[in-house]
Enzyme design. Structure first.
Site, short mmCIF file in Angstrom:
data_model
loop_
_atom_site.label_atom_id
_atom_site.label_comp_id
_atom_site.label_asym_id
_atom_site.label_seq_id
_atom_site.Cartn_x
_atom_site.Cartn_y
_atom_site.Cartn_z
N ARG A 165 -0.23 3.44 4.21
CA ARG A 165 0.63 2.67 5.10
C ARG A 165 -0.28 1.93 6.09
O ARG A 165 -1.29 2.50 6.54
CB ARG A 165 1.59 3.57 5.88
CG ARG A 165 2.75 4.11 5.05
CD ARG A 165 3.74 3.00 4.64
NE ARG A 165 4.91 3.52 3.93
CZ ARG A 165 5.02 3.60 2.61
NH1 ARG A 165 4.03 3.20 1.81
NH2 ARG A 165 6.15 4.07 2.06
N HIS A 221 1.57 -5.25 -0.72
CA HIS A 221 2.21 -3.93 -0.93
C HIS A 221 2.82 -3.83 -2.34
O HIS A 221 4.03 -3.66 -2.50
CB HIS A 221 3.29 -3.69 0.16
CG HIS A 221 3.58 -2.23 0.37
ND1 HIS A 221 3.96 -1.71 1.58
CD2 HIS A 221 3.53 -1.17 -0.48
CE1 HIS A 221 4.16 -0.40 1.47
NE2 HIS A 221 3.89 -0.05 0.22
N GLU A 281 4.01 -5.60 8.26
CA GLU A 281 4.21 -6.25 6.96
C GLU A 281 5.40 -7.18 7.06
O GLU A 281 6.43 -6.76 7.61
CB GLU A 281 4.46 -5.21 5.87
CG GLU A 281 3.22 -4.40 5.59
CD GLU A 281 3.36 -3.41 4.45
OE1 GLU A 281 4.40 -3.43 3.75
OE2 GLU A 281 2.43 -2.62 4.25
C1 GLV Z 1 5.53 2.54 -1.51
O1 GLV Z 1 4.76 2.28 -0.64
C2 GLV Z 1 6.16 3.81 -1.60
O2 GLV Z 1 6.11 4.60 -0.65
O3 GLV Z 1 6.76 4.08 -2.66
#
Ligand code: GLV
Length: 339
Positions: free
Chosen positions: A247, A295, A276
């Protein structure tokens, strides 16, 4: 009183984005479903309106689930099914206090996420994105003895921060590259896992000082926010490459910019940023030694399909009053005796 044999009303659910059909189809078939079809997440006021009176909601990591939202949903809400393995967007304690089950999608995205972490590690080391920009800019004039040199990946030392499912999958890939594998976690892994991976537990500061590559695989919590801060970045080796598929807020992004700019570390490769999306004029994006992707770690077609199916299974179990296949807060179930 309902007449004998009358069909019960279908559960009302809100699905906060279009997800693959593997999950959407069963939800739409079984529920009175409202699906947010926009490319962008529902704005907060729309989200709050949409959840009113729902029995279940299927959220994404872009949707904040907190007391305000739970109040708006009302007392009928039984389940929050998050289409992600991470759930830092959900106030799980608030859900638990109200007896609302929360589900996530663990396991199915482990290998796909590790693949992307590995792709970022390789790309940053071997300067793949920079090389592509160089060619497209018409700058490739000849084979250059010292053109776009980077460190070797094979035989290097990899530091894995967080040896959970995804961290272990990254370690397995590193074994094929003959790497020395160090790891840090809140506690050492089972000796059988250490043995299988040839991974050595070290304190975080030792890991940062010794690793050529550092890959982050921790959940975002108050303890891990800015875990990689200015001082820790400065303690890393000056050629080291930082990979973050966890993260964004696990790294102090301003400190990261300064460390990359000043050559305190060699490069960074990020699947996640804070915030983000990252702003197009963020200073990080002005640096050649920083690679950023939007991401996408779990974004293989097969894995997103499995995540959708799993999120749907959690949602449908929740609205039927059944135990979720993968609950984050099993303490909402009677008889729960601890993990
Ligand atoms: C993506 O970042 C997830 O947590 O699945």
């Amino acid at each position: 009183m309902a007449e004998a044999g009358a069909s019960r009303p279908r559960p009302r659910v809100f699905v906060a984005r279009l997800i693959p059909d593997d999950g959407l189809a069963p939800v739409v078939e079984a529920c009175e479903a409202r699906v947010w079809e926009g490319e962008l997440p529902p704005p907060r006021d729309e989200l709050l309106r949409a959840v009113e009176g729902c029995d279940g909601i299927l959220t994404l990591l872009t949707d904040r689930v907190d007391d305000e939202l739970l109040d708006r949903a009302g007392p009928g809400l039984k389940v929050v099914s998050n289409f992600a393995v991470g759930f830092d967007n959900v106030d799980v304690d608030a859900c638990t206090r109200r007896g609302i089950a929360v589900g996530n999608t663990p396991g199915v995205l482990t290998e796909t996420t590790a693949d992307l972490a590995w792709a970022l590690l390789m790309a940053a080391a071997r300067r793949v994105a920079e090389g592509d920009r160089y060619v497209r800019a018409g700058r490739w004039k000849t084979w250059g003895p010292m053109l776009l040199m980077g460190p070797d990946v094979h035989g290097a030392t990899l530091g894995i921060v967080g040896l959970g499912r995804i961290g272990q999958a990254v370690a397995r890939r590193a074994m094929g590259f003959g790497m020395t594998i160090l790891y840090y976690d809140t506690r050492p892994a089972d000796p059988s896992i250490e043995g299988e991976l040839g991974a050595t537990f070290v304190p975080l500061d030792d890991l940062l000082a010794r690793a050529d590559f550092v890959s982050l695989h921790v959940n975002l919590t108050e303890e891990t926010r800015h875990l990689v801060n200015a001082a820790r970045l400065r303690s890393m080796n000056s050629d080291a490459i930082l990979v973050n598929t966890s993260r964004g807020p696990v790294v102090d992004q301003k400190a990261l910019f300064e460390a990359l700019r000043d050559g305190a570390i060699g490069a960074a490769a990020l699947d996640v940023t804070d915030p983000e999306p990252i702003a197009a004029d963020d200073p990080l994006l002005s640096l050649d030694n920083c690679l950023v992707v939007p991401h996408i770690a779990s974004a293989s077609r097969a894995t997103r399909g499995k995540m959708a199916a799993m999120a749907a299974a959690n949602l449908l179990a929740g609205v039927r009053g059944e135990r979720l296949p993968t609950p984050v807060n099993p303490e909402v179930y009677e008889g729960y005796e601890g993990r």
